[in-house]
Write a protein that holds these residues in place. Structure first.
Motif, PDB file in Angstrom:
ATOM      1  N   TYR A  68      35.705  26.158  62.908  1.00 55.61           N
ATOM      2  CA  TYR A  68      35.936  27.598  63.095  1.00 55.61           C
ATOM      3  C   TYR A  68      34.615  28.358  63.079  1.00 55.61           C
ATOM      4  CZ  TYR A  68      36.967  32.414  61.811  1.00 55.61           C
ATOM      5  OH  TYR A  68      36.999  33.783  61.761  1.00 55.61           O
ATOM      6  N   ARG A  69      33.753  28.047  62.121  1.00 56.46           N
ATOM      7  CA  ARG A  69      32.481  28.759  62.011  1.00 56.46           C
ATOM      8  C   ARG A  69      31.564  28.422  63.189  1.00 56.46           C
ATOM      9  NH1 ARG A  69      33.884  27.789  56.605  1.00 56.46           N
ATOM     10  NH2 ARG A  69      32.871  25.743  56.521  1.00 56.46           N
ATOM     11  N   ALA A  70      31.647  27.184  63.669  1.00 59.41           N
ATOM     12  CA  ALA A  70      30.844  26.802  64.836  1.00 59.41           C
ATOM     13  C   ALA A  70      31.300  27.558  66.080  1.00 59.41           C
ATOM     14  CB  ALA A  70      30.942  25.291  65.059  1.00 59.41           C
ATOM     15  N   ILE A  71      32.605  27.649  66.272  1.00 62.89           N
ATOM     16  CA  ILE A  71      33.143  28.404  67.412  1.00 62.89           C
ATOM     17  C   ILE A  71      32.718  29.869  67.318  1.00 62.89           C
ATOM     18  CG2 ILE A  71      35.253  29.292  68.480  1.00 62.89           C
ATOM     19  CD1 ILE A  71      36.619  26.652  67.740  1.00 62.89           C
ATOM     20  N   SER A  73      30.219  31.150  65.962  1.00 60.77           N
ATOM     21  CA  SER A  73      28.776  31.355  66.131  1.00 60.77           C
ATOM     22  C   SER A  73      28.364  31.475  67.599  1.00 60.77           C
ATOM     23  CB  SER A  73      27.997  30.208  65.487  1.00 60.77           C
ATOM     24  OG  SER A  73      28.084  29.020  66.255  1.00 60.77           O
ATOM     25  N   VAL A  74      29.189  30.962  68.506  1.00 59.10           N
ATOM     26  CA  VAL A  74      28.806  30.972  69.924  1.00 59.10           C
ATOM     27  C   VAL A  74      29.753  31.786  70.804  1.00 59.10           C
ATOM     28  CG1 VAL A  74      27.670  28.731  69.758  1.00 59.10           C
ATOM     29  CG2 VAL A  74      30.082  28.841  70.441  1.00 59.10           C
ATOM     30  N   LYS A  75      30.954  32.058  70.327  1.00 53.54           N
ATOM     31  CA  LYS A  75      31.962  32.683  71.173  1.00 53.54           C
ATOM     32  C   LYS A  75      31.634  34.141  71.471  1.00 53.54           C
ATOM     33  CE  LYS A  75      36.935  33.188  71.837  1.00 53.54           C
ATOM     34  NZ  LYS A  75      38.278  32.944  71.294  1.00 53.54           N
ATOM     35  N   GLN A  76      31.828  34.514  72.744  1.00 51.70           N
ATOM     36  CA  GLN A  76      31.636  35.885  73.188  1.00 51.70           C
ATOM     37  C   GLN A  76      32.921  36.366  73.872  1.00 51.70           C
ATOM     38  OE1 GLN A  76      28.306  35.475  75.827  1.00 51.70           O
ATOM     39  NE2 GLN A  76      27.005  34.555  74.256  1.00 51.70           N
TER      40      GLN A  76
END
Length: 242
Positions: A68-71, A73-76
């Motif tokens: 979840y935290r990885a997503i 960090s990059v999701k716009q």
């Protein structure tokens, strides 16, 4: 086009920087690829990202928190999150065409026995698979998707490398290709390809495309999508086989 790859093995994708058309697309800034290590988002001092499955069973399951935290960090706003999974719809040329029109693709790569399903249900936009088989992780599937999408982007392929006549692009398989020498072990290149008559060569290639598809992948033949010429050749080929 930007690809954000969420993985436990970011080094797996380093070779893309120097790989053929993809490497060229990166250098020419047609695409951007970032590899994000999911383990960096673990809150465990040992970098743990997996745990035993509730209800028991073999293997380990990737925890929802680090993913979840990885997503996040990059999701716009313009991002599409794709989970590479054997449970996903099979990746097709049509899907690659659709994905090539996006601006940002986030590729989530599972490992072990998969990922916590709460991520799939709530934070993934689509699941895709290479086929009805299981791989160790999603990394190879991600590479395949990146390659397939990149070559469709404007300006990535030169006119000599055009994808428009390739297998699956128009729903058919590509016609046979030949190069020098003209005679190889007493096997000759078809005469029509040496004629210089571009109209006849084009007709020959359309005919061969129909024939090859009918022989190798008849399931791809969709009469409603064939041109009048393709339909004529299909009927001719079917009549020859009687």
């Amino acid at each position: 086009m930007k690809f954000s790859i969420l993985t436990l093995f970011p080094e797996f994708f380093d070779s893309l920087n120097d790989y053929s058309i993809i490497g060229r697309a990166i250098k020419e800034e047609k695409i951007k690829i970032e590899s994000v290590n999911i383990r960096d988002f673990s809150e465990n001092k040992h970098g743990q990202v997996d745990d035993y499955s509730y209800g028991g069973g073999p293997g380990m399951v990737m925890q929802p928190g680090p993913i979840y935290r990885a997503i996040k960090s990059v999701k716009q706003e313009n991002s599409k999150v794709i989970y590479l999974s054997p449970q996903g719809k099979v990746l097709t040329q049509e899907k690659l065409n659709e994905l090539s029109r996006l601006e940002h693709i986030v590729l989530l790569n599972g490992h072990y026995e998969g990922i916590d399903n709460r991520i799939v249900e709530n934070y993934v936009d689509e699941e895709l698979s290479l086929g009805d088989f299981v791989l160790t992780g999603g990394e190879i599937a991600s590479m395949t998707l990146i390659d397939g999408v990149t070559r469709l982007l404007p300006g990535v392929l030169s006119s000599k490398e055009s994808y428009e006549s390739e297998s699956h692009y128009n729903g058919l398989l590509e016609y046979p290709q030949y190069t020098r020498p003209q005679n190889f072990n007493d096997f000759e290149v078809p005469e029509v390809l040496l004629s210089g008559n571009h109209k006849k060569i084009q007709q020959y290639r359309v005919y061969q495309s129909i024939k090859v598809t009918l022989e190798k992948r008849p399931d791809l033949i969709n009469r409603s999508k064939l041109s009048d010429l393709e339909l004529k050749y299909l009927k001719d080929i079917l009549a020859e086989g009687r």
